[in-house]
Write an enzyme that holds these catalytic residues in place. Sequence first.
Site, PDB file in Angstrom:
ATOM      1  N   SER A  75     148.073 -18.367  80.556  1.00 56.27           N
ATOM      2  CA  SER A  75     146.676 -17.935  80.673  1.00 56.27           C
ATOM      3  C   SER A  75     146.132 -18.387  82.021  1.00 56.27           C
ATOM      4  O   SER A  75     146.252 -19.558  82.383  1.00 56.27           O
ATOM      5  CB  SER A  75     145.867 -18.558  79.535  1.00 56.27           C
ATOM      6  OG  SER A  75     144.512 -18.254  79.707  1.00 56.27           O
ATOM      7  N   HIS A 132     142.966 -18.722  83.080  1.00 58.64           N
ATOM      8  CA  HIS A 132     141.775 -19.587  83.139  1.00 58.64           C
ATOM      9  C   HIS A 132     142.041 -21.020  82.706  1.00 58.64           C
ATOM     10  O   HIS A 132     141.147 -21.853  82.702  1.00 58.64           O
ATOM     11  CB  HIS A 132     140.612 -18.976  82.340  1.00 58.64           C
ATOM     12  CG  HIS A 132     140.714 -19.080  80.846  1.00 58.64           C
ATOM     13  ND1 HIS A 132     139.991 -19.990  80.126  1.00 58.64           N
ATOM     14  CD2 HIS A 132     141.444 -18.382  79.953  1.00 58.64           C
ATOM     15  CE1 HIS A 132     140.251 -19.828  78.836  1.00 58.64           C
ATOM     16  NE2 HIS A 132     141.137 -18.865  78.709  1.00 58.64           N
ATOM     17  N   GLN A 154     149.082 -24.284  77.857  1.00 61.95           N
ATOM     18  CA  GLN A 154     148.593 -25.594  78.297  1.00 61.95           C
ATOM     19  C   GLN A 154     149.598 -26.342  79.165  1.00 61.95           C
ATOM     20  O   GLN A 154     149.404 -27.524  79.459  1.00 61.95           O
ATOM     21  CB  GLN A 154     148.214 -26.462  77.079  1.00 61.95           C
ATOM     22  CG  GLN A 154     147.031 -25.925  76.288  1.00 61.95           C
ATOM     23  CD  GLN A 154     145.693 -26.006  77.030  1.00 61.95           C
ATOM     24  OE1 GLN A 154     145.575 -26.654  78.075  1.00 61.95           O
ATOM     25  NE2 GLN A 154     144.684 -25.345  76.503  1.00 61.95           N
ATOM     26  N   ASN A 208     147.235 -27.970  72.789  1.00 57.62           N
ATOM     27  CA  ASN A 208     145.933 -27.947  73.463  1.00 57.62           C
ATOM     28  C   ASN A 208     145.008 -29.087  73.033  1.00 57.62           C
ATOM     29  O   ASN A 208     144.128 -29.494  73.775  1.00 57.62           O
ATOM     30  CB  ASN A 208     145.240 -26.599  73.220  1.00 57.62           C
ATOM     31  CG  ASN A 208     145.348 -26.126  71.796  1.00 57.62           C
ATOM     32  OD1 ASN A 208     146.443 -26.039  71.244  1.00 57.62           O
ATOM     33  ND2 ASN A 208     144.236 -25.814  71.181  1.00 57.62           N
ATOM     34  N   GLY A 254     145.938 -15.591  77.320  1.00 59.87           N
ATOM     35  CA  GLY A 254     146.938 -16.249  76.485  1.00 59.87           C
ATOM     36  C   GLY A 254     147.033 -15.639  75.092  1.00 59.87           C
ATOM     37  O   GLY A 254     148.128 -15.474  74.547  1.00 59.87           O
ATOM     38  N   CYS A 265     138.141 -23.184  70.393  1.00 60.90           N
ATOM     39  CA  CYS A 265     138.036 -22.085  69.425  1.00 60.90           C
ATOM     40  C   CYS A 265     137.716 -22.602  68.030  1.00 60.90           C
ATOM     41  O   CYS A 265     137.312 -21.841  67.170  1.00 60.90           O
ATOM     42  CB  CYS A 265     139.298 -21.247  69.417  1.00 60.90           C
ATOM     43  SG  CYS A 265     140.758 -22.194  69.515  1.00 60.90           S
ATOM     44  N   THR A 273     144.686   0.067  82.949  1.00 65.86           N
ATOM     45  CA  THR A 273     144.628  -0.152  84.395  1.00 65.86           C
ATOM     46  C   THR A 273     144.728  -1.637  84.703  1.00 65.86           C
ATOM     47  O   THR A 273     144.004  -2.442  84.113  1.00 65.86           O
ATOM     48  CB  THR A 273     143.303   0.414  84.955  1.00 65.86           C
ATOM     49  OG1 THR A 273     143.240   1.790  84.587  1.00 65.86           O
ATOM     50  CG2 THR A 273     143.224   0.269  86.469  1.00 65.86           C
TER      51      THR A 273
HETATM   52  N1  PLP Z   1     147.372 -20.985  73.434  1.00 67.92           N
HETATM   53  C1  PLP Z   1     146.890 -22.198  73.686  1.00 67.92           C
HETATM   54  C2  PLP Z   1     147.774 -23.391  73.503  1.00 67.92           C
HETATM   55  C3  PLP Z   1     145.574 -22.364  74.125  1.00 67.92           C
HETATM   56  O1  PLP Z   1     145.097 -23.583  74.385  1.00 67.92           O
HETATM   57  C4  PLP Z   1     144.766 -21.200  74.282  1.00 67.92           C
HETATM   58  C5  PLP Z   1     143.349 -21.326  74.670  1.00 67.92           C
HETATM   59  O2  PLP Z   1     142.679 -22.259  74.266  1.00 67.92           O
HETATM   60  C6  PLP Z   1     145.325 -19.946  74.025  1.00 67.92           C
HETATM   61  C7  PLP Z   1     146.638 -19.876  73.592  1.00 67.92           C
HETATM   62  C8  PLP Z   1     144.535 -18.689  74.211  1.00 67.92           C
HETATM   63  O3  PLP Z   1     144.388 -18.395  75.570  1.00 67.92           O
HETATM   64  P1  PLP Z   1     143.233 -17.421  76.097  1.00 67.92           P
HETATM   65  O4  PLP Z   1     141.945 -18.175  75.990  1.00 67.92           O
HETATM   66  O5  PLP Z   1     143.595 -17.106  77.513  1.00 67.92           O
HETATM   67  O6  PLP Z   1     143.247 -16.219  75.233  1.00 67.92           O
END
Ligand code: PLP
Length: 398
Positions: free
Chosen positions: A201, A203, A181, A153, A75, A331, A239
Site C-alpha cells: 500500500s 500510503h 506494513q 499492523n 492494500g 479500521c 484507467t
Molecule cells: N493490510 C494491512 C496489514 C494494513 O495495515 C492495512 C491498512 O491498515 C491494509 C492491509 C489495507 O491497506 P489500504 O488502507 O491501503 O487499503
Amino acid sequence: MRRVYLDHNATSPLGPEARSAMRRLLDEEAGVPLGNPSSPHASGHRARLVVEEARRAVSRLIGAAPSEVVFVSGGTEADNLAIQGIVEPGEPAHLVTSSVEHPAVLEACRKLRERGWELTVVGVDRDGRVHPDDVMKTLRRETRMVSIMTANNETGVIQPIREIAAGVRERGILFHTDAVQSVGKREIDVGALGVDYLAISSHKMGGPVGIGALYVREGAPLRPLLQGGGQERRRRPGTEAALLAAGFGAAADAVRLPGDEDRMRGLRDLLEAEVRRHLAVSAVDIGLVINGEAAPRVAGTSSMTFAGIDNEALVIKMDLAGYAISTGSACSTGSTRPSHVLSAMGLSSTAIASTVRISLGPSTTEEEIRRAAEALTDAVAELASIGRAPLASGAGSR
Ligand code: PLP
C-alpha cells in the site's frame, strides 16, 4: 503547539519526495496535459511513461520484475485480488490464513467460504507468532492458497514468511503475503521470500492514498476481480492513476534501508525504555506490557498495555496534548469489538481496552520520542488517579 504524529501504521504523511514528484507533474501539466496512459497521443505517452517509471521503482524496491507489479487502489484491493483472483470455475477448494490478519485478508477469505470454500484459520502464540508447523499441519490435497501477513499492523510482529512459503510452495500450493506494513520498513525481496503474491500500500510508506500494488509472480494464476478494459496486462481494468503512481514510485525510490529501519528501531526502543523509566519513578503503580516484545517486530511499532487505563481516554488525552496515537488499527477504531489480533494473542478484553498503538515513521525525531514518552506517562498517571477515586467510592467499574 507543534503536533507530533505517531500513527504511521494507520497512514503515513505524504513524504517530501512523493509530494514534489506529484507537484512537478501537476505544474508541468499546464504544458502537455497528462492523458490516459492508453491513449496514442503525446499526452497519453507521457502518462504511460510516468506509470511505467513508477512500476519500475516499486518493482526495484521488492526485487521483482516490472511486469510482475500490478497497480491497484491500495492494500485492501491487493489482498482481495490475490485471494479472490485465484478462484477457478469448478470445485471450491481449501485455503489457510492466520487469526491476526488484517480484515482485508480475513474478509476476502470469508467471502470464499461463503462461496463454498473451506477455510482454516491458524492461531498464534502469545507473542503473536504463527508457527510454520501449525500451518503445514493444515495443508491438504485440495488446499489452493495460504495467506499469512509479513508483519502485523497492531503489534509489528514479523512472521516467518520465508519458512512458511517454502513449505507451502513445496506442496504446489500458492502463497500470498500481506506486506502492507513491511514494504519500505524492512528489506523485502520477493525472490528470497519465495512468495507468489505480495500486497503493498502506497500510503503506508510515504506515498499518496488511493494506490497500491500486488506483486504477482510470473506464471502465477490471477483472474481480474473487475470486468472492464485490458489495463495492467488484463489483471486490473480501469484507467491507471498516473499522478498517484508518480507519488508512489517516488516514495518507493526514497526508501533508505537498512538506515531508516535501524533509526526507527532505535527510536521505538528508546520510547519503550523511556516510558518504563518514567513509570518506575512516578508515584503511580501501573504495569506496562509491550505486546509481541519477545518476537521480532517491524521497526517503529509499539503496542502498549497500561493495566487498568482506558485506552480511548488515553488517546484523547494525548491528542489534546498534541500527540496522535491510536487504540489499535485505524479500521477497528470506533468499533466496540475488541481487537481480534490482541485477542488471538490471549489478551483479555480488559487488557485490550487498555492498549494503545504508537507507530513511528522516517520523519520521527528523538526529541519527539522523548517528549511523547513523558506526555504518555503523565497522561497515564492522571487517568490512573482519576480512575482510582470512583473505584474507592464503590463505583466506576468499566
Ligand atoms: N493490510 C494491512 C496489514 C494494513 O495495515 C492495512 C491498512 O491498515 C491494509 C492491509 C489495507 O491497506 P489500504 O488502507 O491501503 O487499503
